[in-house]
Design a protein around this motif. Sequence first.
Motif, short mmCIF file in Angstrom:
data_model
loop_
_atom_site.label_atom_id
_atom_site.label_comp_id
_atom_site.label_asym_id
_atom_site.label_seq_id
_atom_site.Cartn_x
_atom_site.Cartn_y
_atom_site.Cartn_z
N ALA A 136 0.58 -1.16 0.37
CA ALA A 136 0.06 -0.01 0.34
C ALA A 136 1.07 1.21 -0.37
N TYR A 177 0.41 -5.08 -7.00
CA TYR A 177 -0.75 -3.68 -6.07
C TYR A 177 -1.36 -3.80 -5.43
N PRO A 178 -2.26 -3.22 -5.03
CA PRO A 178 -3.85 -3.57 -3.44
C PRO A 178 -4.49 -3.57 -4.45
N THR A 207 -9.62 -5.44 -5.01
CA THR A 207 -10.44 -4.47 -4.65
C THR A 207 -10.73 -4.27 -3.03
N GLU A 208 -10.24 -5.00 -2.70
CA GLU A 208 -10.65 -5.25 -1.17
C GLU A 208 -10.15 -4.72 -0.32
N LEU A 209 -9.02 -4.27 -0.64
CA LEU A 209 -8.18 -3.16 -0.20
C LEU A 209 -8.58 -1.69 -0.22
N LYS A 210 -8.92 -1.59 -1.29
CA LYS A 210 -9.35 -0.41 -1.33
C LYS A 210 -10.96 0.30 -1.25
N ARG A 211 -10.72 -1.15 -0.99
CA ARG A 211 -12.58 -1.07 -0.29
C ARG A 211 -12.59 -0.65 0.62
N ALA A 262 -10.09 0.76 2.48
CA ALA A 262 -9.27 2.15 2.41
C ALA A 262 -10.92 3.41 2.13
N LEU A 263 -11.79 3.09 1.20
CA LEU A 263 -12.13 3.50 1.41
C LEU A 263 -13.79 4.13 2.01
N HIS A 286 -11.85 6.33 4.55
CA HIS A 286 -12.31 7.80 4.15
C HIS A 286 -13.55 8.61 4.70
#
Length: 256
Positions: A25, A69-70, A72-76, A78-79, A82
């Motif tokens: 990340a 790279y990150p 979809t689960e990691l991005k979810r 993070a969102l 946020h």
Amino acid sequence: MDNKASMESKANAVSRIVEIVTQTAQQQHPISLPDLIFHSKIPKPTYHRLVQQLDEEHFLSTDSRGNIYPGTELKRIALNIHSYNEKRACVQAILHGLSRRVDETCGIALPDGNEMVYHERIQTNWPLKIVLPLGMKPPIWTTASGKLFLSSLAKAQRNKLLNQLPLQRYAKNTQTNKISLEAEFKQIRQRQYSVDNEEFIDGLVAIAVPIYSSEGKFLASLFCHCPKTRKSLDDLLTFLPVLEQTRAKLQQYLTI
């Protein structure tokens, strides 16, 4: 393997996964697996195995060149974090407004199992103040927020919980009689607010109003407390309309 060794093994695996996810990340661009391994003390075969598992669970992804790279689960996640931070900033701004109007400490307490925990709080600027730390879980039968929570439970559930509690005295006005407490819970349901009249700490008074979901489920309490030497309980009660206005503003940020 005994329980202690098993726990240590699981903790070690979790720490390795956290390290891999954190390493990935922190990169501004996809990074090769050999580069990631080079900067880690995790054994190479273990690193490969964990990356494969994280890829399968979509926490990490691999591009056509094999760079990591990150996912979809990691991005979810993070969102969501946020979004939570944005919501918390809004909640704190609303609480600041309430604290300025009441000129006392105000905050939010949330149910945590069979307890209430102080979740958010804006501290008054007065030199004399009673500080109750975030995360604290005071005895629920002694506080305005706790009694709100108890009053929201079905009677059978409430009785089962009260039978498990010591109901000891913490301050000069602590209620320890179940019949008296039940009568107060009935009052709280009728008037839709609760008070702490030196029941948790001598010299401390508080009021609280419930925050409900759109389905009528108890979510949290909005409270205000202060030393009795500065404002009496009657003084605090004059601010009930202000707390109710603030509750309406907070509702959208505390839905589950």
